[in-house]
Design a protein around this motif. Structure first.
Motif, PDB file in Angstrom:
ATOM      1  N   GLY A 537       0.842  -1.193   0.000  1.00  0.00           N
ATOM      2  CA  GLY A 537       0.000   0.000   0.000  1.00  0.00           C
ATOM      3  C   GLY A 537       0.876   1.240   0.000  1.00  0.00           C
ATOM      4  N   ILE A 538       0.612   2.161  -0.898  1.00  0.00           N
ATOM      5  CA  ILE A 538       1.339   3.438  -0.949  1.00  0.00           C
ATOM      6  C   ILE A 538       0.309   4.558  -0.876  1.00  0.00           C
ATOM      7  N   ALA A 539       0.487   5.475   0.074  1.00  0.00           N
ATOM      8  CA  ALA A 539      -0.494   6.545   0.258  1.00  0.00           C
ATOM      9  C   ALA A 539       0.216   7.844   0.566  1.00  0.00           C
ATOM     10  N   ARG A 540      -0.442   8.938   0.216  1.00  0.00           N
ATOM     11  CA  ARG A 540       0.040  10.288   0.551  1.00  0.00           C
ATOM     12  C   ARG A 540      -0.839  10.824   1.671  1.00  0.00           C
ATOM     13  N   LEU A 541      -0.189  11.316   2.738  1.00  0.00           N
ATOM     14  CA  LEU A 541      -0.895  11.843   3.894  1.00  0.00           C
ATOM     15  C   LEU A 541      -0.618  13.330   4.029  1.00  0.00           C
ATOM     16  N   HIS A 568      -8.012 -11.381   4.751  1.00  0.00           N
ATOM     17  CA  HIS A 568      -7.937  -9.934   4.974  1.00  0.00           C
ATOM     18  C   HIS A 568      -6.477  -9.521   5.190  1.00  0.00           C
ATOM     19  N   VAL A 569      -6.182  -8.308   4.836  1.00  0.00           N
ATOM     20  CA  VAL A 569      -4.838  -7.761   5.062  1.00  0.00           C
ATOM     21  C   VAL A 569      -4.739  -7.242   6.488  1.00  0.00           C
ATOM     22  N   ASP A 570      -3.684  -7.634   7.158  1.00  0.00           N
ATOM     23  CA  ASP A 570      -3.449  -7.153   8.524  1.00  0.00           C
ATOM     24  C   ASP A 570      -2.534  -5.936   8.452  1.00  0.00           C
ATOM     25  N   TRP A 571      -3.144  -4.760   8.209  1.00  0.00           N
ATOM     26  CA  TRP A 571      -2.336  -3.539   8.061  1.00  0.00           C
ATOM     27  C   TRP A 571      -1.599  -3.175   9.343  1.00  0.00           C
ATOM     28  N   HIS A 619      -7.189   2.641   8.316  1.00  0.00           N
ATOM     29  CA  HIS A 619      -6.059   2.314   9.196  1.00  0.00           C
ATOM     30  C   HIS A 619      -5.093   3.489   9.315  1.00  0.00           C
ATOM     31  N   LEU A 620      -4.778   4.129   8.212  1.00  0.00           N
ATOM     32  CA  LEU A 620      -3.833   5.250   8.232  1.00  0.00           C
ATOM     33  C   LEU A 620      -4.367   6.411   9.060  1.00  0.00           C
ATOM     34  N   VAL A 789       0.842  15.038  15.245  1.00  0.00           N
ATOM     35  CA  VAL A 789      -0.236  15.553  14.408  1.00  0.00           C
ATOM     36  C   VAL A 789      -0.834  14.390  13.615  1.00  0.00           C
ATOM     37  N   LYS A 790      -2.159  14.299  13.619  1.00  0.00           N
ATOM     38  CA  LYS A 790      -2.830  13.268  12.835  1.00  0.00           C
ATOM     39  C   LYS A 790      -3.029  13.760  11.400  1.00  0.00           C
ATOM     40  N   PRO A 791      -3.127  12.839  10.456  1.00  0.00           N
ATOM     41  CA  PRO A 791      -3.353  13.267   9.068  1.00  0.00           C
ATOM     42  C   PRO A 791      -4.776  13.776   8.874  1.00  0.00           C
ATOM     43  N   ARG A 792      -4.934  14.641   7.918  1.00  0.00           N
ATOM     44  CA  ARG A 792      -6.274  15.141   7.581  1.00  0.00           C
ATOM     45  C   ARG A 792      -7.029  14.027   6.843  1.00  0.00           C
ATOM     46  N   LYS A 793      -8.168  13.655   7.385  1.00  0.00           N
ATOM     47  CA  LYS A 793      -8.886  12.473   6.882  1.00  0.00           C
ATOM     48  C   LYS A 793      -9.294  12.612   5.428  1.00  0.00           C
TER      49      LYS A 793
END
Length: 808
Positions: A537-541, A568-571, A619-620, A789-793
């Protein structure tokens, strides 16, 4: 003894006391120099014995106490005296540095000379309202390091590290890139004993082209690679001529041999050792403490000195251009003797970066201070950018005439040549004329006693002794605990360790991957590797915290196994990497001769990847944070991965800027009231003097008071007269001891005492404000918070969810 810390919290440098040329005596008025004035640069000129070195060391000491770091280029060996500063002022402190020969000529033992020197220094400091406490404040405020390029006596400095490609932002600035290439090539050719004109010399043009091509591509250069490039350049033409016409191979070989001789020389090995030439580390330690870095080059030959100075100045220019603009003093660059480095007509390699600094450094808060005892052979047109001139005793009339002409051209507005000639006519020891464009008129002053023992030039052996006693070189501090940037090997090892398939896994042919399932391979140099199936998984936060001034995007890569149900994937068990490095290791092409572990059925269903993409986003958001350092005092945060020490270094400027803004508020708040009180005090004093004409005979000049120091620093050198305030206080005390012979004298004294009381109360109020500034805006003690700081959802952008084959 009155202490003098008050104006230090207000960014004023205590340089001495004003001087009365007619009477030949010092005035009680302090010479306080606003640190911000130094951003317009300064020039100090004076013959040997004029006190020039003492004045310039005082500037460095004051800057250090104010938390301002400095790089000091030392061609003569005097600046190491900054380390000879002893808070206890005991004879045993001075004893190792006493000249036994000089003591013998005086008919005393070295021990007696040490005792005498300690007493001289204690008395000298006391005469200028200083003591060991101020020396301790100086030593605690700053780290002092002596670097000796080409030698291991002090801290060795690997100046050839500057052949590394400059940062991308500088490479995009064509003008800055050309300047750096020209300075580097000029210094290198000078080291090889080759005089080269940047526009005419084939050697300079060839090397510049090699540097330009490599640095434009972001490639570092070593001397070995440069020599190879000279022999076989990666281009066929220079301008419109083919390479052989412009510079035949046989003649290029001579240039290559000259540079090769440098490498082959046994003494050259010292140039390759030591800390890299990093301006940020020259200015701040790893934990963010301001530093004075003395670059001692007295032991080098002329060509080697030019090489070091040129490369260092080029690095300073590059560092300067990466900084934000400011009107406060961020750092100092001081050069103790610029004779030969800044001539009026010739263009040595050092001159171009010096001109650039004189013209541009002001906008970035870098103050340049240049000193010389040879005032004739200088480029006064280039020095016209200097806002402050310190002129001491000069040796010849020719020197005086040249300096006066240069001063009139540089800061001549409001100056009279005849007045300057008169002021410079009879300058004594440690007496200087200061012309500051920020002041209405020039002023004479005598320099204060230095905190450092002026031992004189230090030898390499003495520098080695000082360096052994100094703290060990920096150990990099811990960075903010952001998620680790995992390498390919770490990803592979982690995936294999967490996989149930790492041991005894059935090996099969590569399964057929259905349409709709993206398939990627993690590259490896390992032959015949067994590949394990995982989910990538590749994501931009997007992390945003307006209160902390944070707004950054970050790419995160996760390599995760399936859970126990294999559906299921165990992230939560994923190996996480930060940044885009992992993507460089991915390939769409299957490796040859690879073996594959069996893939669970869930990995071969395209619809599962759409579900896992949503699960990854959830999850992120729930588990991802960005740890940062934040300073609530100035509302600044640091970029992820930056050390706390580097953050404190950055905060030192922000806090100084805030302090300067607070001082401006204090000026606006107190200036009208203080002007009124001073006028009233002056008129009351005049009335008392009229009533008792002989009152002035009873006046005694007292020690410098803390209150008047604050007022002088706050409102400017001429805004309030320390002498007037002291004379007023002395008059009141003297008049109180005299018998009251008339009611007029009593009333005049009572009126004056009321005004004096008001001034005292205002001084106390100011002291309270100054104390608040000192405690709130100290970079060493200011509060640094570590927050997450949490990511903006709504901004989580999952770009890839794919089947990833990981080599085991």
């Amino acid at each position: 003894m009155a202490t003098v810390p008050s104006y230090e919290a207000l960014g004023s440098f205590y340089l001495g006391r004003e001087y009365d040329a007619e009477r030949g005596t010092d005035r009680p008025d302090l010479l306080l120099y606003d640190s911000r004035d130094l951003t317009t640069h300064a020039v100090c000129v004076g013959m040997t014995g004029s006190g020039k070195t003492g004045l310039c060391l005082s500037l460095l000491e004051e800057a250090a106490i104010d938390g301002v770091p400095a790089i000091a280029i030392d061609p003569k060996g005097d600046l190491g005296n900054l380390l000879l500063s002893f808070p206890s002022l005991q004879p045993e402190d001075f004893a190792p540095w006493i000249d036994a020969g000089a003591a013998a000529r005086q008919g005393i033992s070295p021990e007696e000379a040490a005792t005498k020197t300690a007493e001289t220094w204690r008395k000298g400091l006391a005469d200028w309202d200083q003591d060991g406490t101020r020396i301790a404040r100086f030593r605690e405020a700053v780290d002092i390091a002596i670097y000796t390029p080409g030698s291991e006596a002090g801290r060795p400095l690997s100046v050839l590290q500057s052949f590394a490609a400059p940062p991308e932002e500088q490479r995009l600035d064509a003008g800055a890139s050309r300047e750096r290439v020209s300075a580097t090539v000029g210094g290198l050719l000078g080291l090889a004993g080759i005089e080269a004109d940047p526009l005419q010399s084939r050697e300079h043009i060839l090397l510049s082209t090699l540097f330009d091509q490599a640095w434009t591509a972001g490639r570092d250069l070593s001397l070995a690679a440069l020599i190879q490039g000279i022999q076989k350049p990666p281009f066929d033409k220079v301008g419109v001529f083919d390479l052989e016409t412009f510079y035949p191979a046989k003649e290029r070989m001579q240039l290559a041999m000259s540079l090769n001789n440098l490498i082959a020389s046994p003494s050259f090995a010292a140039w390759m050792k030591g800390e890299p030439l990093d301006v940020q580390r020259l200015l701040f330690t790893a934990d963010g403490k301001p530093r004075i870095s003395v670059i001692s080059i007295a032991h080098l030959g002329d060509a080697e000195r030019m090489f070091v100075v040129t490369l260092l100045l080029g690095e300073v220019v590059a560092w300067m251009r990466r900084q934000s603009g400011t009107s406060s003093l961020r750092a100092m660059l001081y050069m103790d003797e610029i004779f030969g480095y800044f001539p009026p007509s010739a263009m040595p390699p050092s001159k171009l970066p010096l001109l650039t600094l004189m013209k541009q450094a002001r906008a970035f808060g870098l103050g340049v201070v240049l000193a010389t005892q040879n005032p004739v052979d200088l480029d006064y047109k280039g020095l016209s950018n200097a806002g402050t001139w310190f002129i001491g005793r000069l040796q010849t009339e020719r020197d005086k005439a040249r300096v006066i002409d240069g001063l009139l051209g540089a800061a001549g507005e409001g100056l009279d040549k005849a007045q300057l000639e008169k002021l410079l006519a009879n300058l004594g020891n440690r007496v200087f004329l200061m012309r500051n464009v920020h002041d209405a008129a020039p002023v004479l002053f005598r320099t204060r006693w230095t905190l450092s023992y002026l031992r004189g030039p230090l030898t390499l052996q003495e520098i080695a002794k000082l360096s052994r006693a100094a703290p060990s070189p920096d150990v990099p501090s811990l960075t903010s605990p952001a998620p680790a940037r995992a390498t390919r090997r770490e990803f592979t090892a982690a995936a294999a360790e967490t996989s149930r398939a790492s041991q005894g896994t059935p090996i099969s042919d590569k399964p057929v991957i259905p349409a709709g399932v993206d398939e990627l391979y993690l590259e490896t140099s390992q032959a015949d590797a067994t590949y394990l199936p995982r989910v990538l998984g590749i994501a931009r936060l997007h992390f945003v915290d307006k209160a902390a001034g944070l707004d950054v995007w970050e790419t995160r890569s996760l390599i995760a196994p399936l859970d126990d149900s294999e559906s299921h994937v165990d992230w939560s068990q994923a190996d996480v990497g930060v940044g885009g490095d992992l993507q460089k290791e991915l390939s769409n092409e299957p490796p040859q001769n690879a073996r594959y572990a069996e893939a669970p059925a869930a990995l071969l269903r395209a619809q599962n990847y759409r579900s896992w993409q949503k699960e990854l986003a959830t999850h992120l958001y729930s588990s991802s944070t960005l740890p940062i350092f934040h300073c609530p005092t100035v509302g600044q945060s640091v970029a992820p991965g930056t050390s706390e020490g580097d953050f404190r270094a950055k905060l030192s400027l922000a806090l100084r800027e805030k302090r300067d803004a607070e001082i401006e508020k204090l000026r606006k708040k107190y200036a009208p009231k203080l002007a009124t009180l001073q006028d009233q005090l002056r008129r009351a004093d005049e009335r008392v003097e009229r009533e008792r004409s002989d009152l002035s005979q009873h006046k005694v000049q007292t020690a410098i008071s803390v209150g008047t120091s604050i007022l002088g620093a706050l409102l400017g050198r001429k805004a309030i007269s320390v002498g007037n305030a002291q004379r007023a206080g002395s008059a009141a005390r003297s008049a109180g001891r005299l018998s009251k012979e008339s009611g007029d004298i009593d009333r005049a004294e009572e009126n004056r005492e009321v005004i004096q009381q008001r001034l005292t109360e205002m001084q106390s109020e100011l002291e309270s404000e100054v104390s608040r500034l000192r405690s709130e805006l100290d970079p060493a003690t200011v509060t640094i918070e570590q927050t997450s700081v949490k990511p903006r959802k709504t901004d989580i952008d999952v770009r890839t969810v794919a089947l990833l084959w990981v080599p085991n």
